[in-house]
Design an enzyme around this catalytic site. Structure first.
Site, PDB file in Angstrom:
ATOM      1  N   SER A  14     -48.335 -84.010  15.073  1.00  0.00           N
ATOM      2  CA  SER A  14     -47.634 -83.405  16.199  1.00  0.00           C
ATOM      3  C   SER A  14     -46.223 -83.950  16.358  1.00  0.00           C
ATOM      4  O   SER A  14     -45.988 -85.158  16.259  1.00  0.00           O
ATOM      5  CB  SER A  14     -48.422 -83.644  17.489  1.00  0.00           C
ATOM      6  OG  SER A  14     -47.704 -83.143  18.608  1.00  0.00           O
ATOM      7  N   LYS A  65     -58.597 -75.941  23.035  1.00  0.00           N
ATOM      8  CA  LYS A  65     -58.071 -75.209  24.190  1.00  0.00           C
ATOM      9  C   LYS A  65     -59.147 -74.427  24.944  1.00  0.00           C
ATOM     10  O   LYS A  65     -59.118 -74.363  26.176  1.00  0.00           O
ATOM     11  CB  LYS A  65     -56.944 -74.271  23.753  1.00  0.00           C
ATOM     12  CG  LYS A  65     -55.712 -74.999  23.240  1.00  0.00           C
ATOM     13  CD  LYS A  65     -54.631 -74.011  22.825  1.00  0.00           C
ATOM     14  CE  LYS A  65     -53.450 -74.725  22.200  1.00  0.00           C
ATOM     15  NZ  LYS A  65     -52.373 -73.771  21.831  1.00  0.00           N
ATOM     16  N   ASP A 101     -48.802 -71.402  26.713  1.00  0.00           N
ATOM     17  CA  ASP A 101     -48.520 -70.795  25.411  1.00  0.00           C
ATOM     18  C   ASP A 101     -47.891 -69.412  25.535  1.00  0.00           C
ATOM     19  O   ASP A 101     -46.928 -69.090  24.835  1.00  0.00           O
ATOM     20  CB  ASP A 101     -49.805 -70.698  24.581  1.00  0.00           C
ATOM     21  CG  ASP A 101     -50.253 -72.037  24.028  1.00  0.00           C
ATOM     22  OD1 ASP A 101     -49.389 -72.891  23.771  1.00  0.00           O
ATOM     23  OD2 ASP A 101     -51.472 -72.241  23.862  1.00  0.00           O
ATOM     24  N   GLY A 126     -53.710 -61.278  13.497  1.00  0.00           N
ATOM     25  CA  GLY A 126     -54.595 -62.414  13.724  1.00  0.00           C
ATOM     26  C   GLY A 126     -54.985 -62.461  15.191  1.00  0.00           C
ATOM     27  O   GLY A 126     -54.159 -62.206  16.071  1.00  0.00           O
ATOM     28  N   GLY A 128     -57.115 -65.107  16.649  1.00  0.00           N
ATOM     29  CA  GLY A 128     -57.745 -66.367  17.001  1.00  0.00           C
ATOM     30  C   GLY A 128     -57.193 -66.942  18.288  1.00  0.00           C
ATOM     31  O   GLY A 128     -56.589 -66.235  19.109  1.00  0.00           O
TER      32      GLY A 128
END
Length: 281
Positions: A14, A65, A101, A126, A128
């Site tokens: 990170s 999350k 986000d 995608g 996800g």
């Protein structure tokens, strides 16, 4: 000394510590931002440990999350509807969960493409966890239409149900990735393609979508930060492109604002983020 951090598995890669600590310094706050590598089976204990240790808040990243939703005492409406928490704020001993986000992506796309979220027609490649929070936020904040493209149609349909529960009546379509004619037709009707898969993280990954399907001048936002072969191919095809560092920056800025109640020093955090990414590469 204020303490913050990020919980993930893995998390050693990170660059958030550099970005967040630059933000705290610019605000004149004495604070540290630490890494907490945490296996899924240890997540509940980790939350309680961080609360007991006196942290003021922390970020939550992959793969935690969704699980974090059930580990907070209070949850923001948008996070609840998305089923995703990436920011925890400790207030009077209680854990409050938020998702920044979607805000991060929307702000990054406006910055990169001058594309406002309200009224936009978005195609997500995608479906996800990365797509979930972003698509639900878009649905709640005025997106005109959402198209979900995924290799497994059932996963796209599950996300569509989540989106429609949050924003009944919003036009939402699901298309299997193999139906290239339908994907191409949908792209011609969209303002932006949002690449949410992990393809591009490794040099030998296949492209997530054939560049020939992309209309020229289409805005292409790739959640992966750093130039990928797909971004390069889309650019050569005439598309406008942006990588995921803008999303990372702005979701992090919003987290800092939730923790401190102060306006994030975006310029200082952007500089630190870009420096950390250059050093990592």
């Amino acid at each position: 000394m204020e303490r913050y951090g990020i919980v993930g598995w893995p998390v050693a890669h990170s660059v958030s510590p550099a970005m967040q600590e630059a933000g705290f310094r610019a605000l004149g706050r004495e604070a540290v931002y630490e890494l907490y590598e945490t296996a899924p089976e240890a997540l509940a204990d980790r939350f309680q440990q961080l609360r007991a240790a006196g942290l003021r808040g922390w970020n939550v990243t992959v793969p935690h999350k969704e699980a974090a939703v059930n580990l907070v005492d209070d949850i923001d409406l948008a996070a609840a509807k998305a089923g995703s928490v990436n920011t925890v704020v400790v207030r009077h001993g209680r854990l409050a969960g938020y998702s920044t986000d979607g805000y991060g992506l929307a702000t990054a796309m406006t910055e990169a493409f001058a594309l406002p979220l309200a009224g936009s027609r978005q195609l997500y490649l995608g479906t996800g966890g990365a797509a979930r929070a972003a698509a639900v936020y878009a649905a709640l904040n005025g997106a005109a239409a959402i198209v979900l493209v995924n290799r497994t149609l059932a996963r796209a349909e599950a996300l569509a149900a989540t989106i429609l529960a949050a924003a009944p009546g919003l036009p939402v379509r699901c298309i299997p990735l193999a139906d290239t004619d339908d994907v191409a037709a949908a792209l011609r009707q969209c303002d932006v393609l949002i690449q949410c898969t992990s393809l591009g993280l490794r040099p030998d990954d296949e492209l997530p979508l054939a560049p020939s399907l992309l209309p020229q001048e289409l805005a292409v936002y790739d959640m992966i930060y750093g130039r990928t072969p797909f971004q390069q191919a889309a650019s050569e095809h005439g598309c406008r492109i942006a990588d995921g560092r803008g999303m990372l920056l702005h979701q992090g800025c919003r987290s800092l604002e939730l923790w401190t109640g102060q306006t994030a020093p975006i310029a200082a955090m952007r500089e630190a983020l870009n420096k950390a990414l250059r050093q990592r590469n």
